[in-house]
Design an enzyme around this catalytic site. Structure first.
Site, mmCIF file in Angstrom:
data_model
loop_
_atom_site.group_PDB
_atom_site.id
_atom_site.type_symbol
_atom_site.label_atom_id
_atom_site.label_comp_id
_atom_site.label_asym_id
_atom_site.label_seq_id
_atom_site.Cartn_x
_atom_site.Cartn_y
_atom_site.Cartn_z
ATOM 1 N N ASP A 169 0.830 -1.200 0.000
ATOM 2 C CA ASP A 169 0.000 0.000 0.000
ATOM 3 C C ASP A 169 0.874 1.262 0.000
ATOM 4 O O ASP A 169 1.873 1.335 0.718
ATOM 5 C CB ASP A 169 -0.883 -0.024 1.252
ATOM 6 C CG ASP A 169 -1.885 1.102 1.297
ATOM 7 O OD1 ASP A 169 -2.764 1.148 0.427
ATOM 8 O OD2 ASP A 169 -1.792 1.932 2.213
ATOM 9 N N GLU A 186 1.562 -0.578 -5.106
ATOM 10 C CA GLU A 186 0.539 0.425 -5.351
ATOM 11 C C GLU A 186 1.278 1.760 -5.338
ATOM 12 O O GLU A 186 1.571 2.311 -4.281
ATOM 13 C CB GLU A 186 -0.549 0.431 -4.271
ATOM 14 C CG GLU A 186 -1.659 1.428 -4.617
ATOM 15 C CD GLU A 186 -2.259 2.144 -3.418
ATOM 16 O OE1 GLU A 186 -3.384 2.655 -3.537
ATOM 17 O OE2 GLU A 186 -1.608 2.207 -2.360
#
Length: 541
Positions: free
Chosen positions: A204, A266
């Site tokens: 993330d 990401e």
């Protein structure tokens, strides 16, 4: 030695949002036992791997992306034993398991941050995070002008006068990745889950770990989920050089395990050449292709982003990873239901202009067939195989995304794409769980999208996906190569080895080459065997 098992180069990976996939105990919240009971459906669909959004211990201020304990499962989702059973069942079915890792920030309830709050300014406990004195005569102003992704200042002041950085919600303090203890902790977390058998990590905010050391002012919002950063020098909180050293360390850990364990970034970074730096041979294996996700429904613009993506990843020997939907953006079955020139929305709700549902689904089916025809790896988001649209009329009283409150109700947020998916049209909560409730209410129209209404139904979106995945594997399209075919301006056509992939964006029907044998079509051809508007065809030549 690094593993030679490069399964990820052409894999189709299915994202599960645990809250909303399957509820095993009837409390209205999806959980790990529920997921385990439905894994066989994903094997039948034909995907290669599953990516799970966070299920760790968390106060859930940001749907689990505020982690309080990285080595345990939140009671809402089950137990560590349930995680072990899920991993084992997936492997039994031949599916890989990728778990989410959130290294940019912890929850404010993490034991480290609690210790930091209890310790004085300048203490070792505070060095694990980014604490700073304020500006102004009495330190009453934030240390700099940085804004939170969710709206408002990225700094929160404590009673002792110091400020701490939170690029996301106030309950998500950013870690200090210049601190060796932080780096050591995450190496240990990687090993903890690798030892339990996971096949990889989706990282993330992978571009956000390292901040500009001078905390240089940046007057623009810290946009990361709502769109790509502007071209040019990266903002001081994103895409700093130091992140690459971290991922080289992580890669060395993963390469010590068998079976091709992977790292997926990401990283909202542009241009593609900077994104490609995350997938150099000694760093990550994949990075989400957000420029592709962001591209409008246009033959010219899609061709440009396909070319630039393949060139950038090819230059570093990496695969290109394609994606159309995830838990942070409006589902593409709704996103594509607006005029092409309309600006992309960060959420849709009651009173907003509504998408054309039929047009959106037609284009979504065509977009998916186009994407799955490209060489490389592809990601699917739960429910898209059902043609599921955004819940565009979710009542505001049910919204839980922190962006809704922090933006002063200016941004509807991401709840609309996170509503529990329908499995059975006539069951309570459409088969999501044994009870009637779901943590976000499902719209009545979703009964028609339920899996049991689509399985073995010719022409259904589910069967289109299943046929596409089987054909993709049969012809090794993921491992193929792309050569553009000459075509009209409003037609996008390429050969992936022996298969022609053709999408018609124009108003007039498009002719297929003589002798082309249609393998799949997102909608029926016209009476003359031509490709209608907003339709993709795969044909053997």
């Amino acid at each position: 030695m690094p593993s030679t098992d490069a399964w990820w180069r052409d894999a189709v990976i299915y994202q599960i949002y645990p809250r909303s996939f399957a509820d095993g105990n009837g409390d209205g919240m999806g959980d790990l036992p529920g997921i385990t009971t439905r894994l066989s459906r994903l094997r039948e669909l034909g995907v290669d791997a599953v990516w799970l959004s966070p299920f760790y211990v968390s106060p859930q201020h940001d749907a689990g992306y505020d982690v309080a304990d990285y080595r345990d499962v939140d009671a809402r989702f089950g137990t560590l034993g349930d995680a072990d059973k899920l991993i084992a069942k997936a492997h039994e079915l031949g599916l890989k398991i990728i778990v989410d890792l959130v290294p940019n920030h912890t929850s404010s309830e993490h034991v480290w941050f609690r210790a930091a709050l209890a310790a004085p300014p300048g203490s070792p406990e505070r060095e694990r995070y980014i604490f700073h004195d304020g500006r102004g005569e009495n330190g009453e102003q934030p240390p700099n002008s940085w804004q939170s992704v969710f709206g408002g200042s990225a700094w929160e002041r404590l009673a002792d006068g110091q400020w701490y950085l939170h690029l996301f919600d106030v309950s998500q303090p950013d870690l200090n990745w210049d601190h060796p203890e932080v780096r050591a902790e995450f190496l240990d977390i990687l090993r903890f889950w690798l030892d339990r058998g996971v096949d990889g990590f989706r990282v993330d905010v992978a571009h956000g770990l390292v901040k500009d050391a001078d905390l240089t002012d940046w007057t623009e919002p810290a946009v990361v989920l709502g769109g790509l950063e502007p071209a040019g020098p990266p903002p001081p909180m994103w895409d700093q050089e130091g992140v690459h050293e971290i991922y080289r360390q992580w890669r060395a850990v993963l390469d010590g395990y068998p079976g091709g364990r992977i790292l997926v970034a990401e990283a909202w970074v542009q241009p593609e050449e900077r994104l490609a730096r995350y997938v150099r041979p000694d760093e990550m294996h994949q990075a989400f292709n957000f420029p592709y996700l962001e591209a409008p429904w246009s033959s010219r613009e899609l061709r440009e982003v396909i070319d630039s993506s393949l060139a950038a990843t090819g230059a570093v020997g990496a695969t290109t990873t394609w994606v159309l939907s995830n838990h942070d953006v409006v589902r593409h079955a709704s996103r594509l239901g607006y005029p092409v020139t309309e600006k992309r929305k960060p959420g849709i709700g009651v009173g907003d202009p509504q998408p054309d549902t039929g047009l959106g689904l037609r284009r979504a089916r065509a977009a998916t067939l186009l994407m799955l025809g490209l060489p490389g790896s592809a990601y699917l988001y739960q429910g898209e195989e059902l043609g599921l649209p955004e819940h565009t009329t979710l009542a505001d009283e049910f919204r839980q995304d922190p962006a809704w409150e922090r933006s002063g109700h200016a941004e509807r947020g991401r709840d609309g794409c996170r509503v529990p998916i329908p499995w059975e049209a006539d069951a309570p909560s459409y088969g999501f769980g044994p009870g009637d409730d779901s943590w976000l209410p499902q719209p009545a129209a979703w009964a028609e999208y339920a899996l049991d209404r689509q399985v073995d139904v010719p022409g259904s979106t589910y069967e289109l996906y299943r046929s596409a995945l089987a054909t993709r594997r049969e012809h090794d399209l993921g491992g193929g190569s792309l050569v553009w075919s000459s075509s009209a301006e409003e037609v996008l056509a390429f050969r992936n080895d022996g298969i022609l992939v053709l999408t018609n964006f124009g108003h007039a029907p498009a002719a297929l080459p003589p002798g082309a044998r249609v393998l799949l079509s997102s909608e029926p051809l016209d009476g003359d065997g031509r490709v209608p508007t907003d339709v993709t065809v795969w044909a053997a030549l």
